[in-house]
Design a protein around this motif. Structure first.
Motif, PDB file in Angstrom:
ATOM      1  N   LYS A   1      15.553  58.744 -42.710  1.00  0.00           N
ATOM      2  CA  LYS A   1      15.842  59.911 -41.884  1.00  0.00           C
ATOM      3  C   LYS A   1      17.334  60.022 -41.593  1.00  0.00           C
ATOM      4  O   LYS A   1      18.016  59.023 -41.359  1.00  0.00           O
TER       5      LYS A   1
ATOM      6  N   SER B   1       9.816  56.444 -44.684  1.00  0.00           N
ATOM      7  CA  SER B   1      10.817  57.423 -45.099  1.00  0.00           C
ATOM      8  C   SER B   1      12.208  56.992 -44.652  1.00  0.00           C
ATOM      9  O   SER B   1      12.376  55.989 -43.943  1.00  0.00           O
TER      10      SER B   1
ATOM     11  N   SER C   1      14.767  64.258 -43.918  1.00  0.00           N
ATOM     12  CA  SER C   1      14.061  63.003 -44.187  1.00  0.00           C
ATOM     13  C   SER C   1      13.312  63.114 -45.512  1.00  0.00           C
ATOM     14  O   SER C   1      12.954  64.209 -45.956  1.00  0.00           O
TER      15      SER C   1
END
Length: 291
Positions: free
Chosen positions: A259, A257, A241
């Motif tokens: 992932k 983020s 990630s």
């Protein structure tokens, strides 16, 4: 079923370990708790090696395409961590994705063996069959973190722990079964469930990176990989990630983020190997608080 007993023992062991490691007896200087909750929009890719009854060759059954499981869905996430001091800490996190779907007209016939080596049975799904598929995944991690480098901008943490993944795979509907001792197809009535529970414990090593490039703003990164073979289970794990974090007054933070996660599990029987892979990728939002 012997496999179910192993699954329950593993769940209980993980719970006991989590209680022990997350209940410290001594509170050291600079100790702190961290709680994080969040989720991400998962784009799943799931498959299983099966055999074609028409060609007797192995191919990959795509759960999203062939079995009509939902490809994109929300996946919740929870984490709790305790740092004994500035360098040493422990963590536990959990995430899940449960899906089911009914295909009213199977267009790809397939056969597969029961993954439990003690059950010598082959299941058959024919053209035109109506099948309901259930595929539930729960992933838990527990581990240790060591903050080995920290300055005004960088913070690097080494992690070592254990992933435990519970796979619940069920097929319900018009299914046939073939025993080695009786090679004829044995009809199984609709609404009968062929169900397996598989747990794949995977140790993991990883690195967490945190780079502060401006006041309250940081770039975050996370990478874990491991490969292991335990008894009749062989598995590989990739967990990546990367994103950006905003810190509110040093206690509360928000991290956005992207992932990527993939696990491959091979379960070896007496004559065959059942291979299942599960992966997902997508944007993730995490809210955390330290105290």
């Amino acid at each position: 079923m012997q496999l179910n007993t192993k699954l329950n023992q593993t769940k209980m062991s993980l719970l006991v370990i989590a209680i022990l490691v997350l209940s410290p007896a001594v509170v050291a200087d600079e100790s702190r708790f961290k709680i994080a909750i969040g989720g991400f929009y998962s784009n799943s890719d799931t498959g299983m090696d099966v055999t074609s009854p028409l060609t007797d060759k192995t191919f990959e059954l795509d759960f999203e395409t062939d079995l009509e499981l939902v490809e994109s869905e929300f996946l919740p996430f929870f984490e709790i961590a305790y740092w004994f001091n500035a360098q040493h800490g422990i963590y536990f996190d959990w995430q899940r994705l449960h899906r089911d779907a009914t295909n009213t007209n199977i267009t790809v016939p397939y056969e597969f063996d029961h993954p439990d080596p003690d059950i010598d049975e082959t299941y058959s799904v024919q053209l035109g069959a109506e099948i309901t598929t259930t595929f539930n995944v729960d992933i838990a991690r527990i581990g240790y973190g060591y903050d080995f480098y920290k300055d005004d901008a960088w913070d690097l943490i080494f992690t070592a722990g254990l992933h435990v993944m519970w796979l619940e795979l069920g097929f319900e509907g018009e299914i046939g079964a073939c025993l080695d001792d009786n090679c004829g197809i044995i009809d199984i009535a609709p609404d009968t469930v062929v169900f397996t529970d598989v747990t794949a414990p995977l140790p993991d090593l990883g690195l967490l990176a945190h780079y502060q490039f401006a006041d309250s703003w940081s770039i975050t990164g996370h990478a874990q990989y491991f490969y292991i073979k335990i008894d009749n289970i062989k598995g590989e794990l990739i967990d990546l990630s990367g994103g950006i974090e905003y810190n509110f007054e040093g206690k509360f933070a928000a991290d956005l983020s992207y992932k990527y996660y993939k696990v491959t599990v091979d379960i070896e029987g007496d004559h065959t190997t059942t291979s299942i892979h599960y992966g997902f990728h997508g944007p993730m939002l995490t809210l955390s608080y330290e105290f």
